[in-house]
Design a protein around this motif. Sequence first.
Motif, PDB file in Angstrom:
ATOM      1  N   GLY A 233       0.780  -1.224   0.000  1.00 44.58           N
ATOM      2  CA  GLY A 233       0.000   0.000   0.000  1.00 44.58           C
ATOM      3  C   GLY A 233       0.811   1.274   0.000  1.00 44.58           C
ATOM      4  O   GLY A 233       0.324   2.319  -0.448  1.00 44.58           O
ATOM      5  N   GLN A 234       2.052   1.225   0.489  1.00 39.96           N
ATOM      6  CA  GLN A 234       2.833   2.458   0.609  1.00 39.96           C
ATOM      7  C   GLN A 234       3.096   3.102  -0.751  1.00 39.96           C
ATOM      8  O   GLN A 234       2.947   4.319  -0.913  1.00 39.96           O
ATOM      9  CB  GLN A 234       4.161   2.173   1.311  1.00 39.96           C
ATOM     10  CG  GLN A 234       4.054   1.922   2.798  1.00 39.96           C
ATOM     11  CD  GLN A 234       5.404   1.647   3.436  1.00 39.96           C
ATOM     12  OE1 GLN A 234       6.316   1.134   2.791  1.00 39.96           O
ATOM     13  NE2 GLN A 234       5.543   1.983   4.708  1.00 39.96           N
ATOM     14  N   GLU A 235       3.496   2.305  -1.731  1.00 41.86           N
ATOM     15  CA  GLU A 235       3.845   2.874  -3.035  1.00 41.86           C
ATOM     16  C   GLU A 235       2.631   3.523  -3.679  1.00 41.86           C
ATOM     17  O   GLU A 235       2.733   4.621  -4.255  1.00 41.86           O
ATOM     18  CB  GLU A 235       4.419   1.787  -3.942  1.00 41.86           C
ATOM     19  CG  GLU A 235       4.906   2.335  -5.274  1.00 41.86           C
ATOM     20  CD  GLU A 235       5.763   1.327  -6.032  1.00 41.86           C
ATOM     21  OE1 GLU A 235       5.879   1.468  -7.258  1.00 41.86           O
ATOM     22  OE2 GLU A 235       6.330   0.410  -5.396  1.00 41.86           O
ATOM     23  N   GLU A 236       1.469   2.880  -3.598  1.00 40.78           N
ATOM     24  CA  GLU A 236       0.256   3.451  -4.183  1.00 40.78           C
ATOM     25  C   GLU A 236      -0.130   4.746  -3.489  1.00 40.78           C
ATOM     26  O   GLU A 236      -0.503   5.731  -4.140  1.00 40.78           O
ATOM     27  CB  GLU A 236      -0.884   2.443  -4.099  1.00 40.78           C
ATOM     28  CG  GLU A 236      -2.168   2.924  -4.751  1.00 40.78           C
ATOM     29  CD  GLU A 236      -3.293   1.903  -4.665  1.00 40.78           C
ATOM     30  OE1 GLU A 236      -4.417   2.242  -5.069  1.00 40.78           O
ATOM     31  OE2 GLU A 236      -3.040   0.773  -4.179  1.00 40.78           O
ATOM     32  N   ILE A 237      -0.037   4.760  -2.170  1.00 44.23           N
ATOM     33  CA  ILE A 237      -0.385   5.961  -1.415  1.00 44.23           C
ATOM     34  C   ILE A 237       0.570   7.100  -1.750  1.00 44.23           C
ATOM     35  O   ILE A 237       0.151   8.237  -2.011  1.00 44.23           O
ATOM     36  CB  ILE A 237      -0.359   5.674   0.099  1.00 44.23           C
ATOM     37  CG1 ILE A 237      -1.452   4.674   0.469  1.00 44.23           C
ATOM     38  CG2 ILE A 237      -0.526   6.970   0.905  1.00 44.23           C
ATOM     39  CD1 ILE A 237      -1.301   4.096   1.857  1.00 44.23           C
ATOM     40  N   ILE A 238       1.865   6.811  -1.752  1.00 43.59           N
ATOM     41  CA  ILE A 238       2.858   7.844  -2.046  1.00 43.59           C
ATOM     42  C   ILE A 238       2.680   8.365  -3.467  1.00 43.59           C
ATOM     43  O   ILE A 238       2.803   9.569  -3.721  1.00 43.59           O
ATOM     44  CB  ILE A 238       4.278   7.283  -1.818  1.00 43.59           C
ATOM     45  CG1 ILE A 238       4.517   7.087  -0.317  1.00 43.59           C
ATOM     46  CG2 ILE A 238       5.345   8.207  -2.409  1.00 43.59           C
ATOM     47  CD1 ILE A 238       5.782   6.337   0.019  1.00 43.59           C
ATOM     48  N   SER A 239       2.369   7.482  -4.404  1.00 44.19           N
ATOM     49  CA  SER A 239       2.119   7.901  -5.787  1.00 44.19           C
ATOM     50  C   SER A 239       0.936   8.865  -5.856  1.00 44.19           C
ATOM     51  O   SER A 239       0.989   9.890  -6.553  1.00 44.19           O
ATOM     52  CB  SER A 239       1.856   6.677  -6.669  1.00 44.19           C
ATOM     53  OG  SER A 239       1.585   7.062  -7.990  1.00 44.19           O
ATOM     54  N   ASN A 240      -0.136   8.559  -5.118  1.00 46.17           N
ATOM     55  CA  ASN A 240      -1.304   9.453  -5.081  1.00 46.17           C
ATOM     56  C   ASN A 240      -0.937  10.811  -4.500  1.00 46.17           C
ATOM     57  O   ASN A 240      -1.334  11.860  -5.018  1.00 46.17           O
ATOM     58  CB  ASN A 240      -2.419   8.823  -4.241  1.00 46.17           C
ATOM     59  CG  ASN A 240      -3.077   7.646  -4.931  1.00 46.17           C
ATOM     60  OD1 ASN A 240      -3.086   7.557  -6.157  1.00 46.17           O
ATOM     61  ND2 ASN A 240      -3.628   6.736  -4.146  1.00 46.17           N
ATOM     62  N   VAL A 241      -0.184  10.790  -3.408  1.00 54.17           N
ATOM     63  CA  VAL A 241       0.198  12.032  -2.742  1.00 54.17           C
ATOM     64  C   VAL A 241       1.047  12.898  -3.663  1.00 54.17           C
ATOM     65  O   VAL A 241       0.820  14.109  -3.793  1.00 54.17           O
ATOM     66  CB  VAL A 241       0.961  11.728  -1.433  1.00 54.17           C
ATOM     67  CG1 VAL A 241       1.607  12.998  -0.874  1.00 54.17           C
ATOM     68  CG2 VAL A 241       0.017  11.121  -0.403  1.00 54.17           C
ATOM     69  N   LEU A 242       2.032  12.279  -4.314  1.00 54.99           N
ATOM     70  CA  LEU A 242       2.897  13.045  -5.217  1.00 54.99           C
ATOM     71  C   LEU A 242       2.119  13.607  -6.398  1.00 54.99           C
ATOM     72  O   LEU A 242       2.494  14.635  -6.974  1.00 54.99           O
ATOM     73  CB  LEU A 242       4.052  12.166  -5.703  1.00 54.99           C
ATOM     74  CG  LEU A 242       5.060  11.730  -4.631  1.00 54.99           C
ATOM     75  CD1 LEU A 242       6.120  10.813  -5.230  1.00 54.99           C
ATOM     76  CD2 LEU A 242       5.716  12.934  -3.966  1.00 54.99           C
ATOM     77  N   ALA A 243       1.018  12.934  -6.771  1.00 53.68           N
ATOM     78  CA  ALA A 243       0.184  13.404  -7.880  1.00 53.68           C
ATOM     79  C   ALA A 243      -0.858  14.421  -7.418  1.00 53.68           C
ATOM     80  O   ALA A 243      -1.632  14.929  -8.225  1.00 53.68           O
ATOM     81  CB  ALA A 243      -0.507  12.221  -8.548  1.00 53.68           C
ATOM     82  N   GLY A 244      -0.895  14.694  -6.108  1.00 54.40           N
ATOM     83  CA  GLY A 244      -1.814  15.699  -5.592  1.00 54.40           C
ATOM     84  C   GLY A 244      -3.226  15.200  -5.377  1.00 54.40           C
ATOM     85  O   GLY A 244      -4.169  15.993  -5.335  1.00 54.40           O
ATOM     86  N   ARG A 245      -3.408  13.883  -5.204  1.00 56.01           N
ATOM     87  CA  ARG A 245      -4.753  13.328  -5.062  1.00 56.01           C
ATOM     88  C   ARG A 245      -5.069  13.021  -3.606  1.00 56.01           C
ATOM     89  O   ARG A 245      -4.250  12.440  -2.887  1.00 56.01           O
ATOM     90  CB  ARG A 245      -4.888  12.044  -5.886  1.00 56.01           C
ATOM     91  CG  ARG A 245      -6.311  11.493  -5.893  1.00 56.01           C
ATOM     92  CD  ARG A 245      -6.447  10.271  -6.760  1.00 56.01           C
ATOM     93  NE  ARG A 245      -7.838   9.846  -6.818  1.00 56.01           N
ATOM     94  CZ  ARG A 245      -8.263   8.717  -7.364  1.00 56.01           C
ATOM     95  NH1 ARG A 245      -7.374   7.885  -7.919  1.00 56.01           N
ATOM     96  NH2 ARG A 245      -9.547   8.405  -7.372  1.00 56.01           N
ATOM     97  N   ASP A 246      -6.278  13.416  -3.169  1.00 52.74           N
ATOM     98  CA  ASP A 246      -6.730  13.061  -1.823  1.00 52.74           C
ATOM     99  C   ASP A 246      -6.761  11.537  -1.684  1.00 52.74           C
ATOM    100  O   ASP A 246      -7.148  10.819  -2.618  1.00 52.74           O
ATOM    101  CB  ASP A 246      -8.142  13.600  -1.570  1.00 52.74           C
ATOM    102  CG  ASP A 246      -8.187  15.117  -1.508  1.00 52.74           C
ATOM    103  OD1 ASP A 246      -7.127  15.721  -1.280  1.00 52.74           O
ATOM    104  OD2 ASP A 246      -9.278  15.686  -1.687  1.00 52.74           O
ATOM    105  N   THR A 247      -6.387  11.057  -0.498  1.00 49.45           N
ATOM    106  CA  THR A 247      -6.305   9.607  -0.293  1.00 49.45           C
ATOM    107  C   THR A 247      -6.727   9.246   1.124  1.00 49.45           C
ATOM    108  O   THR A 247      -6.346   9.916   2.085  1.00 49.45           O
ATOM    109  CB  THR A 247      -4.867   9.099  -0.527  1.00 49.45           C
ATOM    110  OG1 THR A 247      -4.446   9.470  -1.839  1.00 49.45           O
ATOM    111  CG2 THR A 247      -4.795   7.584  -0.400  1.00 49.45           C
ATOM    112  N   LEU A 248      -7.523   8.192   1.232  1.00 46.59           N
ATOM    113  CA  LEU A 248      -7.847   7.597   2.524  1.00 46.59           C
ATOM    114  C   LEU A 248      -7.092   6.284   2.612  1.00 46.59           C
ATOM    115  O   LEU A 248      -7.287   5.389   1.784  1.00 46.59           O
ATOM    116  CB  LEU A 248      -9.351   7.352   2.654  1.00 46.59           C
ATOM    117  CG  LEU A 248      -9.813   6.549   3.892  1.00 46.59           C
ATOM    118  CD1 LEU A 248      -9.361   7.223   5.178  1.00 46.59           C
ATOM    119  CD2 LEU A 248     -11.330   6.372   3.886  1.00 46.59           C
ATOM    120  N   ALA A 249      -6.199   6.180   3.594  1.00 49.01           N
ATOM    121  CA  ALA A 249      -5.335   5.009   3.739  1.00 49.01           C
ATOM    122  C   ALA A 249      -5.714   4.243   4.994  1.00 49.01           C
ATOM    123  O   ALA A 249      -5.659   4.784   6.096  1.00 49.01           O
ATOM    124  CB  ALA A 249      -3.873   5.438   3.799  1.00 49.01           C
TER     125      ALA A 249
END
Length: 621
Positions: free
Chosen positions: A44-60
């Motif tokens: 899950g870390q890589e997907e979450i970090i990818s979302n964050v770097l792309a500026g997308r809100d994320t619920l982890a």
Amino acid sequence: MSFTDSAEAYAKHAADSANSGEADLTAARKLLRDVFGYDKFRFGQEEIISNVLAGRDTLALLPTGAGKSMCYQLPAMLLPGVTIVVSPLVSLMDDQVAAMREVGIAAGAIHSGLNAPEVMDTFRKLHNGELKVLYLAPERLLQRSFQERLQEVRVSLIAVDEAHCISQWGHDFRPEYGQLGEIREQLPGAPVLALTATADAVTRQDIIERLHLDDSALVQGSFDRPNIRYLVQEKYKPRTQVLKYVKRQRGASGIIYCGSRKRTEELAEMLMREGIRAAAYNAGLPHDQRAAALQGFIRDDIDVVVATVAFGMGINKPNVRFVMHYDLPRSVEAYYQETGRAGRDGAAAEAIMLYEPGDAAWVWKILEEHDETPQLRVEKQKFSAMTSFAEAQTCRRLVLLNYFNEYRDKACGNCDLCIQPPRQYDGTVDAQKALSCVYRTGQQFGVHHVVDVLRGSQNQKIKQFNHDQLSTYGIGSDHSAEYWVSVLRQLIHRGLLLQDIRRHSALVLTEEARPVLRGEVALTLAEPRLATTAQLNSVVEQGQHDKALFRRLKKLRKEIAEREGKPPFVVFSDVSLQEMALLLPSSESEFLRISGVGQIKLERYGEAFITEINDYLAAEN
């Protein structure tokens, strides 16, 4: 630029990468290896970090110990500006700040425990662009004056830790957390990362709505903590049981949770009289005494803390080897979160609970004395699920995972019910009777009403709804109420029934119930039994590493930590020491292959630990 110069070099390199537009996963993977010492991301870390770097809100949603903090710490090094982290407790903020500074991340915190000059220095760094991560309590972030300050700086990310505190349906609802949605209006350009380890479906939806995460990504890891062994033991001589268990752990770090302040102090005194390095922790003790207990525990000067839930989310100690519940927790979420403080480093750990049905009856009595409110109904439902876990006759890990809607049917092999299985029987007919009764009553009633119908009770509620006219009325009169409660609880645990928290815990059939009702599949259930716990080896004796070398490395770690004035786990985790005691690295290149060893820690500690390992091997030969 060489990555071996200094911790500051890492931070500068990350900032340069961000400023030149290289904030991508390639840079993230390099920082993961060189700064944090890990070869690959956890689930899950890589997907979450990818979302964050792309500026997308994320619920982890990741379990305790899955590395949630990495999901904002690493992006903070790559993103321009500052990352704001909303955190619930001062001690948690300070521990996180210390850990980040250890690997070269410019981090700070503003909270009530700091004096005015310290706060002003942090403000100065914030406005000068010298901070990458800033920790705040929700109350501070909601202050209008502070929001005005943030308008003057670049905020690249807002991370909300322990996000379940936002939800009115969560087990730890905090009103201030519930107001965080307004920050979106003040900082519309900053994505929000909400992180939690404990949130059921209703709580997740509440988090999304309150934080306005309308187009957010959901990254959900498994709730499973396979390194934790779940044990429930019948409570008969609790003090003797506690002492016997703690002594068997041979000085390992542990937490014992109690339901009252008085009991924490009595148990701690008993353990100390027996030579255990123990301390009590509860909200009624003086601040200095609580602080000394926490610091002593964090720095491995105290082995066991006997605490109320006041000793909660602020514990940032990865090498806790066991968590014991002397009394029954109020919810599965609380139990999961508290037991999750064991084994956060991934090494073997145990969660043991002493259970006596009378304890549950006492809590029910207290709950029933309050006026009925929506919040009280939530508390009752959650406590009912907790007692179901304690009284379960099926794999405890399955009960936990199914509670969080992660359905499995394969037993874990690492809980008391798997180690010493209860007797099984063909429960297909019982299951069909129970499921049919849930269906016939309209899937609108809770466990006890369904049991009353099955047993042919003549109470007023059954007559009021004409349930004495149903075909399932009285078909279970040959068994006790406790028997049918056990059957229904097992059907809930197995995912054939759900309890709808929004409708007074009404039982609802799932798709998995259909083949059982139709007689297409057989169902094995467990006969009731008194819970017993196998006599198992201590937690510290588990694993294939050299135990004598591990103890020497722990001693060296403690000496270095005391010399540098930091907690031992900041130097190296237990997992890293266990790998050293297994792989026996004798050179720098071999030492770098140890999990958690990056260039910075190689430079700081590599020589001392390699020397210790080589000296041990020489003495053995």
